[in-house]
Write an enzyme that holds these catalytic residues in place. Structure first.
Site, PDB file in Angstrom:
ATOM      1  N   ASP A  37      58.136  -9.033   4.349  1.00  0.00           N
ATOM      2  CA  ASP A  37      57.208  -8.499   3.346  1.00  0.00           C
ATOM      3  C   ASP A  37      57.145  -6.968   3.440  1.00  0.00           C
ATOM      4  OD1 ASP A  37      55.298  -8.555   1.367  1.00  0.00           O
ATOM      5  OD2 ASP A  37      53.964  -9.941   2.405  1.00  0.00           O
ATOM      6  N   ASP A  45      53.428 -12.441  -6.602  1.00  0.00           N
ATOM      7  CA  ASP A  45      52.261 -13.096  -6.010  1.00  0.00           C
ATOM      8  C   ASP A  45      51.540 -13.918  -7.061  1.00  0.00           C
ATOM      9  OD1 ASP A  45      52.689 -12.192  -3.520  1.00  0.00           O
ATOM     10  OD2 ASP A  45      51.146 -10.641  -3.527  1.00  0.00           O
TER      11      ASP A  45
HETATM   12  C1  DGJ Z   1      52.009 -10.314   0.070  1.00  0.00           C
HETATM   13  C2  DGJ Z   1      52.944 -11.434  -0.256  1.00  0.00           C
HETATM   14  O1  DGJ Z   1      53.505 -11.245  -1.509  1.00  0.00           O
HETATM   15  C3  DGJ Z   1      52.194 -12.751  -0.138  1.00  0.00           C
HETATM   16  O2  DGJ Z   1      53.019 -13.818  -0.523  1.00  0.00           O
HETATM   17  C4  DGJ Z   1      51.723 -12.910   1.273  1.00  0.00           C
HETATM   18  O3  DGJ Z   1      52.809 -13.040   2.133  1.00  0.00           O
HETATM   19  C5  DGJ Z   1      50.852 -11.741   1.653  1.00  0.00           C
HETATM   20  N1  DGJ Z   1      51.517 -10.486   1.415  1.00  0.00           N
HETATM   21  C6  DGJ Z   1      50.464 -11.804   3.096  1.00  0.00           C
HETATM   22  O4  DGJ Z   1      49.785 -10.702   3.509  1.00  0.00           O
END
Ligand code: DGJ
Length: 783
Positions: free
Chosen positions: A480, A548
């Site tokens: 991430d 997301d």
């Molecule tokens: C952002 C990501 O896009 C989410 O899927 C998740 O992993 C969160 N970060 C976790 O902090």
């Protein structure tokens, strides 16, 4: 195929893929004149294709006194300098060794290489099949001993040509690059629209069409990453183009940092397209003997509209970008615990989720954020990759073994490029973070970026992540990156103009060092969703978390946008709970799956709240997905025009054309709407096909008070009995079956009517808002 011929002692270069041709020549003064890019030509007459120069055009600069008609501004070019009469956007702005900004790169020689010519530090496309050749052309600025090498690699089967350049300074005085594009080409205008894919967090890659007028349309990112604001890929489409017809050109960059792509329409109706590293805050000095190489740009063309163009890119990415053990391999169905737990979990909770997931057919358990350091919310812990023993008392290795016993593979989340000020890493090494002395740091999601320009920081990341990966049986990593870069500065650099590019080189370095020796690990890249969805990262991570936003109605836009440039095998897509955490929208479970199966399927929800009948539904979804996984992930994907604003249709065709799966989605219901047409493209018109809806359930609660029409007795729609019934029983939804062949498939089949205040029966299509169906189209067995 690369042909080189000579006419009147000029070299003519013809690059050919399966269906496209690209022609340019060396002019009498050594410039590279672009002649043609489009469908493959069988026979052609060069003079006919070339632009004529028969009259002097007022207010132009004459390049050479011997030829008053030779004005660089009028030429379609493959490259152009500054200060010699071409006033369009220049692909290079260089402070040359003589202190001026004037550059004029002239043909010197060329050679042809078998296969690709890889770069040392940047990811590039790789060969993967025979018939790939690279043309290298050396140009020189005669007054300053500065050389520019252009590379053209021809990927025949995918109809893609890639381009990149290397600039080398042979002059004893240094030069400074302020802008150096990976490619430049001038195409004749066809009333083009430039199509970009833009957005922001939870609304990535929405398609936008910009008609080209005189002047420039710019697609650029300055965030430090390729960004969710403007994906680096863009298209040029003739005014009459649609999904299946018309001329469409596609461009993209194998790079994850700041990019710029632009289309500039000149008064001569030439469209200059440039693509490369964004010159924003960029400055790079070359001393004598030093070189700078740009990332590789890729371009494709199709005469069969947007779908043809996309399919070229899909093929190219699956065969020349995705590499290693996961190339062409079916991706596991996963459960990710993020939307289920956020930071609140312990081993017991995780194992319960894992057990439930396994029963439904899930193959991989992904433990997301919150498993390390003091990471109990997003204010602390980033950078400290030691397992949090309160949550996982027996550690990750033990946890992975428990998963293995259940029959699940183990995947783990990291955010290695970041640090929270509240972390041991920051307390011990504040100098590892990107901060600017004398200026207060701005935070994003309570965190700072680690300075990947610093080799010590890169070593720290490689060591700490590798230790964890080797400590437990980990077969998947989610990488991430949750903020943009601000106060860009590294004490390791003499020239801060190098920061953004060096950061990305640093990222590629750590990815190579961590995952090179561990090819079994499936890497899914992520950046607050799709904030870094690009070809650079796809060279390391075969799939990327697209957004997301797990609301399927939003995903229809996001995935449609991505699908212009990237294949479904690269797109992570999850089914989540309702109401959706990003929109508060309630969508049917069937639609959540019907959208997510177009990609790499996962579930991201707390399974303990599912009713028995929902569990059954999910179990069937996963079984269905596994049965058709190859078609979804690697079939030929098309966006089908429905002619209606409230409908979206996607289709995946199996490679031998024996079957296809198509999703028909209704984003909003319209009262008494005219019948819907289902069009299936690319199947064999000589065969007959059987078309059936994938069985799915209609949950009674969707009817609300309308249940009175189907029940023999009156019951409170919100009462206990119906709530109980709803947990255990659901109605068959949209049961359709058609048998057709020939041209009917492409022309379209009228589907059964939709609900119009009528009663329920299984053949009526009860889509309502956000309803959808999957249709499986299979060749009838021949008698
Ligand atoms: C952002 C990501 O896009 C989410 O899927 C998740 O992993 C969160 N970060 C976790 O902090």
């Amino acid at each position: 195929m690369i042909h080189i011929s000579s006419e009147d002692s000029r070299d003519i270069f013809t690059l050919e893929t399966k269906s496209t041709g690209y022609v340019f020549q060396v002019t009498k003064y050594g410039h590279l004149e672009h002649i043609y890019y489009g469908s493959k030509l069988t026979h052609y007459d060069l003079d006919g294709l070339c632009r004529k120069r028969k009259v002097v055009i007022g207010s132009s600069i004459v390049y050479h006194p011997d030829d008053p008609l030779y004005c660089l501004d009028m030429f379609p070019l493959e490259w152009s300098g500054i200060g010699r009469g071409d006033y369009r956007f220049s692909p290079a702005e260089i402070k040359m060794p003589d202190g001026s900004f004037v550059s004029d790169f002239i043909y010197k020689n060329h050679k042809i290489h078998e296969g690709c010519v890889p770069s040392d530090k940047l990811p590039t496309a790789y060969k993967g099949e025979s018939g790939i050749k690279t043309l290298e052309i050396l140009l020189e600025d005669n007054c300053t001993q500065v050389e520019l090498t252009l590379f053209y690699t021809v990927f025949e089967e995918s109809n893609v040509i890639s381009r990149r350049v290397i600039l080398t300074n042979h002059n004893p005085s240094p030069l400074t690059i302020r802008r150096l594009m990976s490619m430049c080409v001038d195409l004749p205008n066809q009333n083009f629209r430039m199509i970009t894919f833009d957005g922001g967090w939870i609304k990535e890659t929405h398609r936008h069409d910009h008609p080209l007028r005189h002047g420039m349309v710019v697609n650029s990112s300055t965030t430090g990453g390729s960004s969710n604001r403007h994906n680096p890929g863009f298209l040029l489409a003739s005014s009459d183009s649609s999904e299946n017809q018309g001329d469409v050109y596609g461009f993209n960059l194998i790079y994850s940092g700041n990019h710029i792509g632009c289309a500039q329409l000149s008064d001569r109706q030439l469209v200059r397209i440039c693509l490369g590293i964004n010159p924003h805050c960029f400055e790079w000095t070359l001393r004598q003997g030093e070189s700078f190489e740009t990332p590789e740009a890729v371009m494709t063309y199709s005469a069969s509209g947007f779908n043809g163009m996309s399919q070229n890119f899909h093929n190219f990415i699956n065969h020349h970008i995705i590499r290693g053990e996961w190339k062409g391999k079916e991706r596991p169905v996963l459960i990710n615990n993020w939307e289920a737990h956020f930071f609140k979990f312990n081993q017991r909770k995780l194992l319960r989720l894992a057990r439930r997931a396994k029963k439904l057919g899930v193959e991989l358990f992904v433990l997301d954020d919150g498993w390390f350091g003091k990471r109990n919310n997003d204010h602390a812990g980033l950078g400290d990759y030691t397992v949090n023993r309160k949550k996982l008392p027996q550690g990750l290795n033990h946890f992975s073994k428990r998963l293995k016993k259940l029959g699940l593979a183990f995947g783990l989340w990291f955010e290695p490029e970041m640090v929270n000020p509240d972390s041991d890493l920051f307390r011990n090494h504040p100098e590892y973070a990107v901060t600017l002395p004398g200026r207060e740091s701005t935070l994003g999601r309570n965190q700072l970026v680690l300075d990947l320009c610093n080799p010590k920081v890169r070593d720290y990341i490689v060591t700490s992540v590798s230790q964890i990966l080797d400590d437990a049986d980990i077969s998947y990593v989610k990488w991430d990156m949750n903020r943009h870069i601000s106060e860009a500065f590294s004490p390791c650099l003499e020239n801060q103009g190098e920061f953004f590019h060096r950061y990305i080189l640093g990222l590629y370095d750590i990815l190579t060092r961590i995952f090179g020796p561990r090819p079994h690990i499936l890497l899914e890249s992520c950046s607050s969703g799709g904030n870094r969805f690009d070809l650079g990262l796809l060279c390391y991570s075969p799939q990327i978390w697209a957004s997301d936003d797990t609301d399927p109605v939003e995903r229809l836009n996001i995935v449609s946008g991505l699908s212009y440039l990237y294949p479904l095998s690269t797109i992570g897509a999850h089914v989540s709970e309702v109401p959706h955490q990003q929109t508060l929208r309630e969508t049917p479970l069937s639609t959540r799956f019907n959208v997510s199966c177009f990609g790499c399927l996962g579930y991201e929800m707390d399974l303990k709240y599912l009713s028995p009948v929902e569990k059954k539904e999910i179990k069937e979804q996963i079984a269905f997905y596994k049965q058709h996984r190859k078609t979804f992930q690697y079939g030929t994907f098309s966006r089908i025009e429905t002619g209606k604003a409230n409908k979206v249709q996607w289709q995946c065709l199996y490679h031998d054309k024996s079957k296809a799966v198509t999703g028909f989605f209704q984003t909003q219901s319209i009262a008494s709407e005219a019948p819907d047409l289902l069009r299936i493209i690319g199947l064999d018109p000589l065969r007959r096909y059987d078309i059936r809806t994938k069985p799915q359930r209609l949950f009674i609660k969707r009817f609300g008070g309308l249940v009175k029409h189907i029940l023999p007795i009156e019951l409170n729609p919100n009462g206990l009995i119906l709530r109980l019934v709803n947990r255990h029983y659901a109605l068959p939804d949209c049961v359709e079956h058609y048998r057709v062949g020939g041209d009917t498939l492409e022309k379209g089949i009228f589907l059964n009517d939709q609900f119009m205040g009528s009663y329920y029966n299984p053949q009526t299509r009860l889509l309502g808002d956000f309803g959808s169906n999957l249709y499986v189209i299979e060749s009838e067995v021949q008698q």
